[in-house]
Design a protein around this motif. Structure first.
Motif, PDB file in Angstrom:
ATOM      1  N   SER A   1     -25.216  -1.325   4.534  1.00 18.57           N
ATOM      2  CA  SER A   1     -25.240  -0.022   5.188  1.00 18.57           C
ATOM      3  C   SER A   1     -23.827   0.475   5.498  1.00 18.57           C
ATOM      4  N   GLY A   2     -22.856  -0.393   5.768  1.00 19.40           N
ATOM      5  CA  GLY A   2     -21.476   0.033   6.061  1.00 19.40           C
ATOM      6  C   GLY A   2     -20.836   0.720   4.885  1.00 19.40           C
ATOM      7  N   VAL A   3     -21.127   0.258   3.685  1.00 17.21           N
ATOM      8  CA  VAL A   3     -20.565   0.863   2.485  1.00 17.21           C
ATOM      9  C   VAL A   3     -21.055   2.294   2.339  1.00 17.21           C
ATOM     10  N   ILE A   4     -22.343   2.509   2.616  1.00 19.31           N
ATOM     11  CA  ILE A   4     -22.908   3.862   2.503  1.00 19.31           C
ATOM     12  C   ILE A   4     -22.225   4.804   3.477  1.00 19.31           C
ATOM     13  N   ILE A   5     -22.003   4.355   4.715  1.00 21.05           N
ATOM     14  CA  ILE A   5     -21.380   5.212   5.740  1.00 21.05           C
ATOM     15  C   ILE A   5     -19.958   5.584   5.325  1.00 21.05           C
ATOM     16  N   ALA A   6     -19.232   4.618   4.767  1.00 20.28           N
ATOM     17  CA  ALA A   6     -17.861   4.891   4.332  1.00 20.28           C
ATOM     18  C   ALA A   6     -17.828   5.936   3.240  1.00 20.28           C
ATOM     19  N   VAL A   7     -18.771   5.883   2.306  1.00 22.66           N
ATOM     20  CA  VAL A   7     -18.846   6.862   1.223  1.00 22.66           C
ATOM     21  C   VAL A   7     -19.060   8.255   1.779  1.00 22.66           C
ATOM     22  N   ILE A   8     -19.931   8.366   2.790  1.00 23.20           N
ATOM     23  CA  ILE A   8     -20.227   9.683   3.387  1.00 23.20           C
ATOM     24  C   ILE A   8     -18.985  10.249   4.062  1.00 23.20           C
ATOM     25  N   ILE A   9     -18.230   9.402   4.791  1.00 22.24           N
ATOM     26  CA  ILE A   9     -17.022   9.871   5.494  1.00 22.24           C
ATOM     27  C   ILE A   9     -15.995  10.363   4.493  1.00 22.24           C
ATOM     28  N   ILE A  10     -15.865   9.626   3.368  1.00 27.88           N
ATOM     29  CA  ILE A  10     -14.890  10.033   2.345  1.00 27.88           C
ATOM     30  C   ILE A  10     -15.240  11.397   1.775  1.00 27.88           C
ATOM     31  N   CYS A  11     -16.546  11.650   1.546  1.00 23.85           N
ATOM     32  CA  CYS A  11     -16.971  12.956   1.015  1.00 23.85           C
ATOM     33  C   CYS A  11     -16.614  14.073   1.983  1.00 23.85           C
ATOM     34  N   ILE A  12     -16.790  13.816   3.307  1.00 20.03           N
ATOM     35  CA  ILE A  12     -16.479  14.854   4.307  1.00 20.03           C
ATOM     36  C   ILE A  12     -14.973  15.133   4.315  1.00 20.03           C
ATOM     37  N   LEU A  13     -14.152  14.105   4.247  1.00 18.38           N
ATOM     38  CA  LEU A  13     -12.687  14.287   4.240  1.00 18.38           C
ATOM     39  C   LEU A  13     -12.243  15.098   3.024  1.00 18.38           C
ATOM     40  N   LEU A  14     -12.828  14.811   1.862  1.00 16.62           N
ATOM     41  CA  LEU A  14     -12.478  15.550   0.650  1.00 16.62           C
ATOM     42  C   LEU A  14     -12.791  17.024   0.799  1.00 16.62           C
ATOM     43  N   LEU A  15     -13.904  17.340   1.439  1.00 16.80           N
ATOM     44  CA  LEU A  15     -14.253  18.745   1.668  1.00 16.80           C
ATOM     45  C   LEU A  15     -13.240  19.414   2.608  1.00 16.80           C
ATOM     46  N   ALA A  16     -12.835  18.668   3.632  1.00 12.81           N
ATOM     47  CA  ALA A  16     -11.849  19.234   4.567  1.00 12.81           C
ATOM     48  C   ALA A  16     -10.522  19.501   3.873  1.00 12.81           C
ATOM     49  N   ILE A  17     -10.081  18.558   3.015  1.00 13.96           N
ATOM     50  CA  ILE A  17      -8.821  18.746   2.286  1.00 13.96           C
ATOM     51  C   ILE A  17      -8.922  19.953   1.365  1.00 13.96           C
ATOM     52  N   LEU A  18     -10.053  20.124   0.711  1.00 14.64           N
ATOM     53  CA  LEU A  18     -10.241  21.268  -0.176  1.00 14.64           C
ATOM     54  C   LEU A  18     -10.125  22.570   0.598  1.00 14.64           C
ATOM     55  N   GLY A  19     -10.728  22.582   1.803  1.00 17.26           N
ATOM     56  CA  GLY A  19     -10.643  23.799   2.622  1.00 17.26           C
ATOM     57  C   GLY A  19      -9.211  24.102   3.036  1.00 17.26           C
ATOM     58  N   SER A  20      -8.420  23.083   3.362  1.00 18.52           N
ATOM     59  CA  SER A  20      -7.021  23.282   3.780  1.00 18.52           C
ATOM     60  C   SER A  20      -6.178  23.815   2.629  1.00 18.52           C
ATOM     61  N   VAL A  21      -6.437  23.259   1.428  1.00 21.53           N
ATOM     62  CA  VAL A  21      -5.671  23.730   0.261  1.00 21.53           C
ATOM     63  C   VAL A  21      -5.973  25.184  -0.028  1.00 21.53           C
ATOM     64  N   LEU A  22      -7.197  25.553   0.074  1.00 21.81           N
ATOM     65  CA  LEU A  22      -7.554  26.946  -0.167  1.00 21.81           C
ATOM     66  C   LEU A  22      -6.913  27.862   0.862  1.00 21.81           C
ATOM     67  N   TYR A  23      -6.872  27.416   2.105  1.00 24.55           N
ATOM     68  CA  TYR A  23      -6.268  28.238   3.173  1.00 24.55           C
ATOM     69  C   TYR A  23      -4.769  28.391   2.941  1.00 24.55           C
ATOM     70  N   PHE A  24      -4.103  27.311   2.515  1.00 17.44           N
ATOM     71  CA  PHE A  24      -2.672  27.350   2.273  1.00 17.44           C
ATOM     72  C   PHE A  24      -2.349  28.322   1.146  1.00 17.44           C
ATOM     73  N   LEU A  25      -3.110  28.242   0.104  1.00 20.07           N
ATOM     74  CA  LEU A  25      -2.885  29.146  -1.017  1.00 20.07           C
ATOM     75  C   LEU A  25      -3.105  30.596  -0.599  1.00 20.07           C
ATOM     76  N   TYR A  26      -4.050  30.774   0.230  1.00 23.64           N
ATOM     77  CA  TYR A  26      -4.328  32.122   0.724  1.00 23.64           C
ATOM     78  C   TYR A  26      -3.119  32.683   1.478  1.00 23.64           C
ATOM     79  N   LYS A  27      -2.526  31.821   2.329  1.00 19.24           N
ATOM     80  CA  LYS A  27      -1.394  32.282   3.134  1.00 19.24           C
ATOM     81  C   LYS A  27      -0.205  32.608   2.231  1.00 19.24           C
ATOM     82  N   LYS A  28      -0.077  31.885   1.140  1.00 20.16           N
ATOM     83  CA  LYS A  28       1.056  32.112   0.255  1.00 20.16           C
ATOM     84  C   LYS A  28       0.793  33.254  -0.710  1.00 20.16           C
ATOM     85  N   GLY A  29      -0.372  33.804  -0.682  1.00 22.08           N
ATOM     86  CA  GLY A  29      -0.681  34.916  -1.567  1.00 22.08           C
ATOM     87  C   GLY A  29      -0.957  34.508  -2.985  1.00 22.08           C
TER      88      GLY A  29
END
Length: 629
Positions: free
Chosen positions: A553-581
């Protein structure tokens, strides 16, 4: 001299006159009889010779009455032809005269029996010459087909008087037919032992019916004789014959010997059979009575048959058939011998055996019989050996069970007996199923556990858990091949159950390791992000339910956390690009109070689990104020 000459002349004149008179006489000739069938046409020919021509002749026809008087029926001369009136022939006769041949033919149509008379043809010339001829008219009628009738009752050969055999009858013949009796193609003539009584009846039609009865002294040989009648009768020009059918008579004659035999079964007799006896004398008198005697028992026969049912060996012996004629009281006997074969119940020694593992097993089987027997041993329908003795080396638990000893008599089908032997092999308990089993079951389910253990004496079975808890047995049955026990366990967590078996020779246990399985379902994850296309997109992630071990069960939880972090990083990259035009063609600063996008603009909401603030992106990548959310 003159006297002699005168006498000679006188004699010559007399001779001359005498010759002249003989030449002038008419001559007539006819057949003495004419024969015809009743209803046919009769023709009577009168042949005549005369020096006078037909015109100088007178022709007359007469018939002769029963009294002898003549009755004229026809007259003819040179001037007339007359048929007499008021005669039986007035309307049925015709006369033809042929002068050239000197024939006068009288024709009578539809001849009847009463026409059987004598007819006269009379021819007279003018010179007083006269002559006549006579013909008898004979009338015939074929009789009906004759019949024969035999007596319906039997005839005893010891009768002193002649016995009636039968009667023959033939009807409506003319003249009277004649009947002759035959026995086996030989004619029977009246004698001291044969009597034929004929009788004749004249029917109203004038035809004759004849009846004949035959009586004779019956002999035993007449039982196979054939009797019939021969009828002879006259027809025009000859005699005819016809025969009746054949008849037999029943002849009763006393027996001179009696015979008894077993009708069934054919061949050897065994206990339980039904024996059918047949008892017959060589006579056939119905007054004979038959009984069968065996020792002190007597049995009456019906139709000369007797059935003795379900016989035993005690009914072997001498059987006597007795025939008694109730009229003469003469007694005759015949006998036969019956032997009833037997096969006693098979005896096995011993009937129950207890042997230790590795020991030798020996048993015997015997059955007393009147005939040669065959013995075979079986276990579970498999033949093990042939003979009275069963021997098994090195007994094992597989040796235990039920053995059948089957004894048969080869000479008689169905003659069979059997007995059984119970063998118990002593030894410590032995499990028939695997001693260690690993199972995976879902949590909150109930599992049925069973174990099959053999041994002798029958093992005692107790169910326990790894922590020493005793489980309650659901069911437990003792079978020929051991003990079958069952328990029900509710799965709450991992556990181990034990099936413990023991008897006086030892103990053993079987284990069941149960692994508890938890069913899990991943929740759908929704992420809001900027609008990138012309339609609203809702993203949800579903992880199918599957069995997962607790340690994974610990392995499954770790996989879920990694997926959430990847989504957060994607959102930050999109925001940065937006600010730079760099996104959606942005150049320079735009008015934050710019007019709202048209209705065709599509907004995509992306929400991160790591931030509480939402970012709204327009179609050109502009950040919208909170008021536009």
């Amino acid at each position: 001299m003159d006297a002699r000459l005168s006498a000679s002349l006188l004699a010559g004149l007399v001779l001359l006159l005498h010759g002249f008179t003989a030449w002038a006489i008419v001559e007539v000739s006819m057949e003495d009889r004419v024969e015809v069938f009743k209803g046919d046409t009769a023709q009577m020919t009168c042949m005549f010779t005369s020096d006078d021509g037909i015109g100088a002749l007178t022709i007359q026809w007469f018939y002769v009455l029963r009294t002898g008087e003549k009755q004229k029926i026809y007259y003819q001369d040179a001037t007339m032809q007359v048929v007499d009136r008021a005669t039986p022939f007035t309307d049925r006769i015709m006369v033809n005269v042929t002068a050239a041949t000197g024939e006068v033919v009288l024709t009578i149509t539809d001849v009847q029996l009463k026409d059987q008379l004598e007819f006269i043809c009379l021819v007279k010339s003018l010179t007083d010459g006269v002559s006549e001829g006579r013909t008898k008219l004979l009338v015939f009628e074929r009789p009906d087909f004759p019949t024969i009738e035999g007596v319906q009752t039997g005839i005893y050969v010891h009768e002193e008087m002649l016995s009636k055999i039968g009667s023959c009858e033939v009807k409506n013949g003319f003249p009277k037919p004649n009947i002759t009796w035959y026995r086996n193609n030989a004619p029977l003539r009246a004698s001291d032992v044969v009597k034929v009584m004929p009788s004749t009846t004249t029917e109203s039609s004038g035809l004759f019916s004849v009846r004949s009865e035959l009586s004779l002294k019956v002999m035993k040989e007449d039982k196979d004789a054939q009797f019939y009648c021969e009828v002879t009768y006259l027809v025009p020009g000859g005699t005819r014959m016809t025969e009746t059918g054949r008849i037999n008579i029943t002849v009763y004659y006393p027996s001179t010997a009696v015979h008894v035999w077993v009708e069934s079964p054919k061949g050897k007799i065994k206990e339980g059979d039904s024996i059918m006896f047949n008892c017959h004398g060589n006579g056939n008198t119905p007054s004979s009575v038959y009984v069968i005697r065996h020792k002190d028992n007597e049995y009456a026969l019906e139709s000369n048959m007797f059935v003795l049912e379900n016989v035993t060996r005690l009914q072997s012996g001498h059987y006597e058939c007795i025939s008694m004629d109730m009229e003469t009281y003469e007694e005759l006997t015949g006998n036969t011998t019956v032997f009833v074969n037997y096969l006693d119940r098979a005896v096995v020694m011993p009937t129950v055996m207890e042997v230790a593992q590795g020991e030798k097993l020996t048993a015997t089987c015997n059955a007393l019989s009147s005939l040669q027997t065959h013995t075979a041993w079986f276990k579970e329908n498999r033949k093990l050996s042939v003979g009275h003795t069963l021997m098994v080396e090195g007994a094992t638990f597989d040796t235990a069970g039920i053995y059948r000893c089957v004894v048969t008599v080869p000479e008689i089908d169905g003659m069979e007996t059997m007995a059984t032997l119970r063998v118990n092999v002593k030894g410590a308990p032995e499990f028939m199923n695997p001693k260690h089993r690993v199972m995976e079951e879902s949590v909150a389910t109930t599992v049925d556990l069973s174990c099959h253990v053999r041994g002798f004496p029958a093992p005692s079975v107790i169910w326990t858990t790894s922590d020493g808890k005793v489980l309650k047995t659901t069911s437990q049955t003792e079978r020929e091949d051991g003990v079958h026990s069952m328990v029900s366990v509710e799965v709450t967590s991992d556990l181990t159950a034990f099936c413990n078996a023991s008897n006086e020779y030892g103990a053993d246990a079987a284990s069941f390791d149960i692994k508890a399985i938890v069913r899990t379902t991943a929740a759908a994850i929704n992420t809001r992000t900027s609008t990138l296309s012309a339609s609203t997109v809702e993203a949800a992630t579903y992880i199918p339910t599957k069995k997962i071990r607790k340690e994974g069960s610990g392995v499954i939880i770790a996989v879920i956390i990694i997926c959430i972090l990847l989504l957060a990083i994607l959102g930050s990259v999109l925001y940065f690009l937006y600010k730079k035009g760099k996104i959606c063609g942005r150049s320079g600063k735009r008015d934050l109070t710019k007019e709202k996008s048209s209705k065709d603009n599509i907004v995509v909401e992306m929400k991160s689990d790591n931030t509480e603030d939402a970012v709204l992106l327009g179609v050109n990548g502009e950040k919208l104020p909170p008021s536009n959310q």
